[in-house]
Scaffold this motif. Structure first.
Motif, PDB file in Angstrom:
ATOM      1  N   MET A   1      51.944  23.177  44.344  1.00  0.00           N
ATOM      2  CA  MET A   1      51.025  23.401  45.437  1.00  0.00           C
ATOM      3  C   MET A   1      50.261  24.692  45.163  1.00  0.00           C
ATOM      4  O   MET A   1      50.819  25.667  44.695  1.00  0.00           O
ATOM      5  CB  MET A   1      51.784  23.517  46.759  1.00  0.00           C
ATOM      6  N   LEU A   2      48.990  24.670  45.440  1.00  0.00           N
ATOM      7  CA  LEU A   2      48.150  25.854  45.317  1.00  0.00           C
ATOM      8  C   LEU A   2      47.682  26.246  46.706  1.00  0.00           C
ATOM      9  O   LEU A   2      47.084  25.443  47.419  1.00  0.00           O
ATOM     10  CB  LEU A   2      46.937  25.579  44.425  1.00  0.00           C
ATOM     11  N   ILE A   3      47.981  27.488  47.076  1.00  0.00           N
ATOM     12  CA  ILE A   3      47.549  28.005  48.373  1.00  0.00           C
ATOM     13  C   ILE A   3      46.747  29.280  48.126  1.00  0.00           C
ATOM     14  O   ILE A   3      47.239  30.211  47.491  1.00  0.00           O
ATOM     15  CB  ILE A   3      48.753  28.315  49.287  1.00  0.00           C
ATOM     16  N   ILE A   4      45.533  29.286  48.607  1.00  0.00           N
ATOM     17  CA  ILE A   4      44.682  30.477  48.561  1.00  0.00           C
ATOM     18  C   ILE A   4      44.398  30.845  50.003  1.00  0.00           C
ATOM     19  O   ILE A   4      43.935  30.022  50.781  1.00  0.00           O
ATOM     20  CB  ILE A   4      43.378  30.203  47.801  1.00  0.00           C
ATOM     21  N   ASN A   5      44.693  32.080  50.333  1.00  0.00           N
ATOM     22  CA  ASN A   5      44.579  32.525  51.719  1.00  0.00           C
ATOM     23  C   ASN A   5      43.692  33.757  51.810  1.00  0.00           C
ATOM     24  O   ASN A   5      44.022  34.797  51.233  1.00  0.00           O
ATOM     25  CB  ASN A   5      45.975  32.865  52.239  1.00  0.00           C
ATOM     26  N   ASP A   6      42.578  33.670  52.500  1.00  0.00           N
ATOM     27  CA  ASP A   6      41.728  34.822  52.800  1.00  0.00           C
ATOM     28  C   ASP A   6      41.270  35.558  51.537  1.00  0.00           C
ATOM     29  O   ASP A   6      41.323  36.773  51.467  1.00  0.00           O
ATOM     30  CB  ASP A   6      42.487  35.760  53.746  1.00  0.00           C
ATOM     31  N   LEU A   7      40.822  34.827  50.531  1.00  0.00           N
ATOM     32  CA  LEU A   7      40.438  35.405  49.243  1.00  0.00           C
ATOM     33  C   LEU A   7      39.006  35.910  49.259  1.00  0.00           C
ATOM     34  O   LEU A   7      38.077  35.187  49.619  1.00  0.00           O
ATOM     35  CB  LEU A   7      40.600  34.355  48.137  1.00  0.00           C
ATOM     36  N   LEU A  22      42.184  27.828  50.905  1.00  0.00           N
ATOM     37  CA  LEU A  22      42.285  26.495  50.339  1.00  0.00           C
ATOM     38  C   LEU A  22      43.751  26.147  50.160  1.00  0.00           C
ATOM     39  O   LEU A  22      44.557  26.997  49.787  1.00  0.00           O
ATOM     40  CB  LEU A  22      41.596  26.469  48.971  1.00  0.00           C
ATOM     41  N   THR A  23      44.107  24.896  50.418  1.00  0.00           N
ATOM     42  CA  THR A  23      45.441  24.389  50.129  1.00  0.00           C
ATOM     43  C   THR A  23      45.295  23.075  49.378  1.00  0.00           C
ATOM     44  O   THR A  23      44.617  22.169  49.855  1.00  0.00           O
ATOM     45  CB  THR A  23      46.251  24.151  51.425  1.00  0.00           C
ATOM     46  N   LEU A  24      45.900  23.014  48.182  1.00  0.00           N
ATOM     47  CA  LEU A  24      45.913  21.779  47.398  1.00  0.00           C
ATOM     48  C   LEU A  24      47.362  21.364  47.208  1.00  0.00           C
ATOM     49  O   LEU A  24      48.137  22.086  46.589  1.00  0.00           O
ATOM     50  CB  LEU A  24      45.264  21.988  46.029  1.00  0.00           C
ATOM     51  N   THR A  28      47.613  17.031  43.196  1.00  0.00           N
ATOM     52  CA  THR A  28      46.209  16.815  43.532  1.00  0.00           C
ATOM     53  C   THR A  28      45.330  17.158  42.337  1.00  0.00           C
ATOM     54  O   THR A  28      45.551  18.150  41.655  1.00  0.00           O
ATOM     55  CB  THR A  28      45.791  17.700  44.723  1.00  0.00           C
ATOM     56  N   LYS A  29      44.342  16.337  42.093  1.00  0.00           N
ATOM     57  CA  LYS A  29      43.343  16.624  41.060  1.00  0.00           C
ATOM     58  C   LYS A  29      42.055  16.997  41.780  1.00  0.00           C
ATOM     59  O   LYS A  29      41.600  16.284  42.664  1.00  0.00           O
ATOM     60  CB  LYS A  29      43.122  15.422  40.165  1.00  0.00           C
ATOM     61  N   ALA A  30      41.490  18.122  41.386  1.00  0.00           N
ATOM     62  CA  ALA A  30      40.270  18.606  42.042  1.00  0.00           C
ATOM     63  C   ALA A  30      39.327  19.166  40.988  1.00  0.00           C
ATOM     64  O   ALA A  30      39.765  19.608  39.925  1.00  0.00           O
ATOM     65  CB  ALA A  30      40.612  19.675  43.070  1.00  0.00           C
ATOM     66  N   THR A  55      40.771  40.825  48.696  1.00  0.00           N
ATOM     67  CA  THR A  55      41.717  40.433  49.740  1.00  0.00           C
ATOM     68  C   THR A  55      42.319  39.099  49.364  1.00  0.00           C
ATOM     69  O   THR A  55      41.756  38.327  48.607  1.00  0.00           O
ATOM     70  CB  THR A  55      41.026  40.260  51.130  1.00  0.00           C
ATOM     71  N   GLY A  56      43.483  38.851  49.919  1.00  0.00           N
ATOM     72  CA  GLY A  56      44.114  37.542  49.895  1.00  0.00           C
ATOM     73  C   GLY A  56      44.546  37.004  48.567  1.00  0.00           C
ATOM     74  O   GLY A  56      44.468  37.652  47.539  1.00  0.00           O
ATOM     75  N   LEU A  57      45.035  35.845  48.564  1.00  0.00           N
ATOM     76  CA  LEU A  57      45.497  34.952  47.503  1.00  0.00           C
ATOM     77  C   LEU A  57      46.903  34.553  47.889  1.00  0.00           C
ATOM     78  O   LEU A  57      47.673  35.375  48.387  1.00  0.00           O
ATOM     79  CB  LEU A  57      45.459  35.552  46.112  1.00  0.00           C
ATOM     80  N   GLY A  58      47.200  33.316  47.677  1.00  0.00           N
ATOM     81  CA  GLY A  58      48.481  32.773  48.122  1.00  0.00           C
ATOM     82  C   GLY A  58      49.607  33.073  47.305  1.00  0.00           C
ATOM     83  O   GLY A  58      50.261  33.624  46.715  1.00  0.00           O
TER      84      GLY A  58
END
Length: 58
Positions: A1-7, A22-24, A28-30, A55-58
């Motif tokens: 899982m890829l989570i990017i928060n407030d980047l 973003l949450t993948l 998931t292929k994107a 800022t941010g990053l999951g």
């Protein structure tokens, strides 16, 4: 899982991403498309830790 928060990313004073999230789910292929110089490679470098984010990053 890829989570990017407030980047937020800035390069050479130019704002590339401003508080993006973003949450993948796993498996998931994107794709990421955009014009030259819009920050696609910089985003991947931030995800891998090769480029500092403001800022941010999951």
């Amino acid at each position: 899982m890829l989570i990017i928060n407030d980047l937020s990313l800035r390069m050479a004073g130019r704002l590339l991403l401003d508080h993006a999230s973003l949450t993948l789910p796993a498996g998931t292929k994107a794709g990421l498309v955009g014009r030259n110089g819009t920050g696609k490679t910089t985003l991947f470098k931030a995800i891998t830790g090769d480029f500092p984010s403001e800022t941010g990053l999951g």
